[in-house]
Design an enzyme around this catalytic site. Structure first.
Site, mmCIF file in Angstrom:
data_model
loop_
_atom_site.group_PDB
_atom_site.id
_atom_site.type_symbol
_atom_site.label_atom_id
_atom_site.label_comp_id
_atom_site.label_asym_id
_atom_site.label_seq_id
_atom_site.Cartn_x
_atom_site.Cartn_y
_atom_site.Cartn_z
ATOM 1 N N THR A 188 41.989 34.146 48.573
ATOM 2 C CA THR A 188 41.285 34.581 47.360
ATOM 3 C C THR A 188 41.900 33.939 46.107
ATOM 4 O O THR A 188 43.118 33.870 45.968
ATOM 5 C CB THR A 188 41.356 36.127 47.267
ATOM 6 O OG1 THR A 188 40.778 36.676 48.442
ATOM 7 C CG2 THR A 188 40.621 36.643 46.042
ATOM 8 N N GLY B 256 32.581 36.996 54.052
ATOM 9 C CA GLY B 256 31.613 36.163 53.334
ATOM 10 C C GLY B 256 31.541 34.767 53.948
ATOM 11 O O GLY B 256 31.662 34.601 55.169
ATOM 12 N N HIS C 224 47.505 26.002 42.746
ATOM 13 C CA HIS C 224 46.176 25.558 43.170
ATOM 14 C C HIS C 224 45.266 25.646 41.952
ATOM 15 O O HIS C 224 44.657 26.655 41.687
ATOM 16 C CB HIS C 224 45.669 26.482 44.279
ATOM 17 C CG HIS C 224 44.306 26.126 44.785
ATOM 18 N ND1 HIS C 224 44.024 24.905 45.344
ATOM 19 C CD2 HIS C 224 43.155 26.832 44.833
ATOM 20 C CE1 HIS C 224 42.735 24.891 45.714
ATOM 21 N NE2 HIS C 224 42.203 26.040 45.411
ATOM 22 N N ARG D 9 33.911 31.302 42.742
ATOM 23 C CA ARG D 9 33.447 30.732 41.469
ATOM 24 C C ARG D 9 31.979 30.384 41.494
ATOM 25 O O ARG D 9 31.426 30.078 42.548
ATOM 26 C CB ARG D 9 34.176 29.415 41.213
ATOM 27 C CG ARG D 9 35.569 29.573 40.810
ATOM 28 C CD ARG D 9 36.081 28.290 40.220
ATOM 29 N NE ARG D 9 36.533 27.325 41.216
ATOM 30 C CZ ARG D 9 36.912 26.103 40.921
ATOM 31 N NH1 ARG D 9 36.861 25.686 39.669
ATOM 32 N NH2 ARG D 9 37.337 25.291 41.852
HETATM 33 P P1 A3D Z 1 32.056 35.187 49.474
HETATM 34 O O1 A3D Z 1 31.131 34.480 50.379
HETATM 35 O O2 A3D Z 1 31.500 35.832 48.236
HETATM 36 O O3 A3D Z 1 32.839 36.296 50.328
HETATM 37 C C1 A3D Z 1 33.681 37.237 49.749
HETATM 38 C C2 A3D Z 1 33.488 38.526 50.531
HETATM 39 O O4 A3D Z 1 34.448 39.485 50.041
HETATM 40 C C3 A3D Z 1 32.092 39.163 50.364
HETATM 41 O O5 A3D Z 1 31.489 39.326 51.631
HETATM 42 C C4 A3D Z 1 32.393 40.511 49.701
HETATM 43 O O6 A3D Z 1 31.539 41.565 50.156
HETATM 44 C C5 A3D Z 1 33.828 40.749 50.149
HETATM 45 N N1 A3D Z 1 34.554 41.726 49.337
HETATM 46 C C6 A3D Z 1 34.483 41.947 47.997
HETATM 47 N N2 A3D Z 1 35.319 42.956 47.665
HETATM 48 C C7 A3D Z 1 35.929 43.360 48.809
HETATM 49 C C8 A3D Z 1 36.897 44.358 49.104
HETATM 50 N N3 A3D Z 1 37.403 45.148 48.152
HETATM 51 N N4 A3D Z 1 37.299 44.493 50.386
HETATM 52 C C9 A3D Z 1 36.783 43.705 51.371
HETATM 53 N N5 A3D Z 1 35.860 42.744 51.148
HETATM 54 C C10 A3D Z 1 35.445 42.585 49.877
HETATM 55 O O7 A3D Z 1 33.240 34.214 48.977
HETATM 56 P P2 A3D Z 1 33.933 33.012 49.808
HETATM 57 O O8 A3D Z 1 34.171 33.459 51.193
HETATM 58 O O9 A3D Z 1 33.182 31.753 49.541
HETATM 59 O O10 A3D Z 1 35.300 32.895 48.994
HETATM 60 C C11 A3D Z 1 36.260 33.924 49.075
HETATM 61 C C12 A3D Z 1 37.412 33.694 48.101
HETATM 62 O O11 A3D Z 1 38.111 32.508 48.458
HETATM 63 C C13 A3D Z 1 37.012 33.513 46.634
HETATM 64 O O12 A3D Z 1 37.908 34.211 45.788
HETATM 65 C C14 A3D Z 1 37.141 32.014 46.412
HETATM 66 O O13 A3D Z 1 37.381 31.674 45.072
HETATM 67 C C15 A3D Z 1 38.338 31.727 47.278
HETATM 68 N N6 A3D Z 1 38.498 30.309 47.676
HETATM 69 C C16 A3D Z 1 39.768 29.821 47.673
HETATM 70 C C17 A3D Z 1 40.001 28.510 48.040
HETATM 71 C C18 A3D Z 1 41.387 27.983 48.039
HETATM 72 O O14 A3D Z 1 41.602 26.837 48.346
HETATM 73 C C19 A3D Z 1 42.505 28.847 47.676
HETATM 74 C C20 A3D Z 1 38.926 27.669 48.394
HETATM 75 C C21 A3D Z 1 37.643 28.196 48.388
HETATM 76 C C22 A3D Z 1 37.442 29.539 48.015
#
Ligand code: A3D
Length: 320
Positions: A120, A12, A176, A83
């Protein structure tokens, strides 16, 4: 010597940015995995096509098959949902716990020797669950949060003091979330601690308190602005800093969500603490004495992480 292999689980916003950064920095060959068909393949091809202009040597592959992560040296996990405005990180627990089960088993079966960095959310509970599902050694599974939280703190401080971010160090402990513990007395400008800078008139205690609160709310501030997702540039950069420390055996001292069984008086839990990252993964945890007010903040943060871990166990009784 063959290039290291970097597997990005989740393609993502953060996953794509991780792939781009890892390629530009030539950290190794990159595999982007996602359940969404076409997304990892499209991003891998797009980034690969930036190679001739950028001038990097790295192979990129997008896949929906865990077999393609075989032999990965590093896995960075962002699979799950982020989120939206009005949601807390904890609201993601139910959905992302199921994702951690699939990802943990995929890593266990195909890349059991990897150093695994979880991003995540809710971070401290998800890295714990990922470790449980994967069965990898604790020192090889770690959560990214402290590097990002302290980078946010450092950025705000550098603007406040009008000095280079390179000369500002910051220290953030704990989970966090809203209860994270930015430690002012261990945060410095070129070695001068923040309380001394307040005395020197560089800022006021009120302004420093506001910066600390803005750091705690740093993720929500970006979610509120973007409206459709959460931060991804700085989170990806932070995880790459950790991956590089491992791949290059840099022995960097970085705050990470690491398994603590002893340090800070903790008995077997993942939480944000200062760690040394090198070729052995988490090689050391740097434990020190907290002041009474710091300990009270840290305890509150620990309680909130424990609550999330208990919630995971209630959802999935196979978890310890
Ligand atoms: P996003 O752009 O939605 O990407 C998540 C990806 O995960 C998508 O492409 C989905 O298709 C894929 N996905 C869903 N289920 C599965 C699965 N079972 N197996 C493989 N891929 C799957 O989200 P993002 O990249 O913006 O954020 C990802 C995560 O990081 C989220 O949970 C956020 O809350 C987290 N995050 C954490 C921080 C920290 O500082 C810890 C900061 C920002 C975001």
């Amino acid at each position: 010597m063959a290039r290291p292999r970097i597997a990005l689980i989740g393609a993502g916003q953060i996953g794509g940015t991780l792939a781009h950064l890892a390629a530009i920095k030539e950290l190794g060959d990159i595999v982007l995995f996602d359940i969404a068909e076409g997304t990892p393949q499209g991003k891998a091809l797009d980034i690969a096509e930036s190679g001739p202009s950028e001038g990097f040597d790295a192979r990129l592959k997008g896949t929906n098959d865990y077999a393609d992560i075989a032999g990965a040296d590093v896995c960075i996990v962002t699979a799950g949902v982020p989120r939206k405005p009005g949601m807390s990180r904890d609201d993601l627990l139910g959905i992302n716990l199921k994702v951690m089960k699939a990802v943990g088993e995929g890593i266990r079966d195909h890349a059991p020797d990897a150093f695994v960095i979880c991003i995540t959310n809710p971070l401290d509970a998800m890295v714990w669950a990922l470790r449980e599902f994967s069965g990898l050694p604790h020192e090889k599974v770690v959560g990214m949060a402290g590097v990002l939280d302290s980078a946010r703190f450092r950025h705000f401080l550098s603007v406040e003091f009008d000095v280079s971010m390179r000369d500002v160090t910051a220290f953030v402990l704990g989970g966090h979330g809203d209860t994270m513990v930015p430690l002012a007395r261990y945060s410095t400008v070129a070695g001068i601690p923040l309380p001394d800078l307040v005395e020197m008139g560089w800022t006021t205690q009120d302004r420093l308190d506001a910066i600390i609160q803005r750091t705690r709310d740093g993720g929500a501030e970006i979610v509120g602005l973007l409206k459709t997702g959460s931060a991804f540039y700085a989170p990806a950069t932070s995880a790459i800093e950790m991956a590089e420390a491992y791949l290059k055996d840099q022995k960097r001292l970085l705050p990470c969500a690491a398994w603590c069984d002893g340090p800070f008086g903790l008995k077997g839990m993942y939480v944000g603490v200062p760690t040394v990252i090198g070729a052995g993964g988490i090689e050391r945890i740097v434990s020190f004495k907290l002041t009474k007010p710091e300990q009270a903040m840290f305890d509150k943060s620990i309680d909130s992480v424990r609550g999330l871990v208990e919630a995971c166990k209630a959802i999935d009784p196979t978890l310890g």
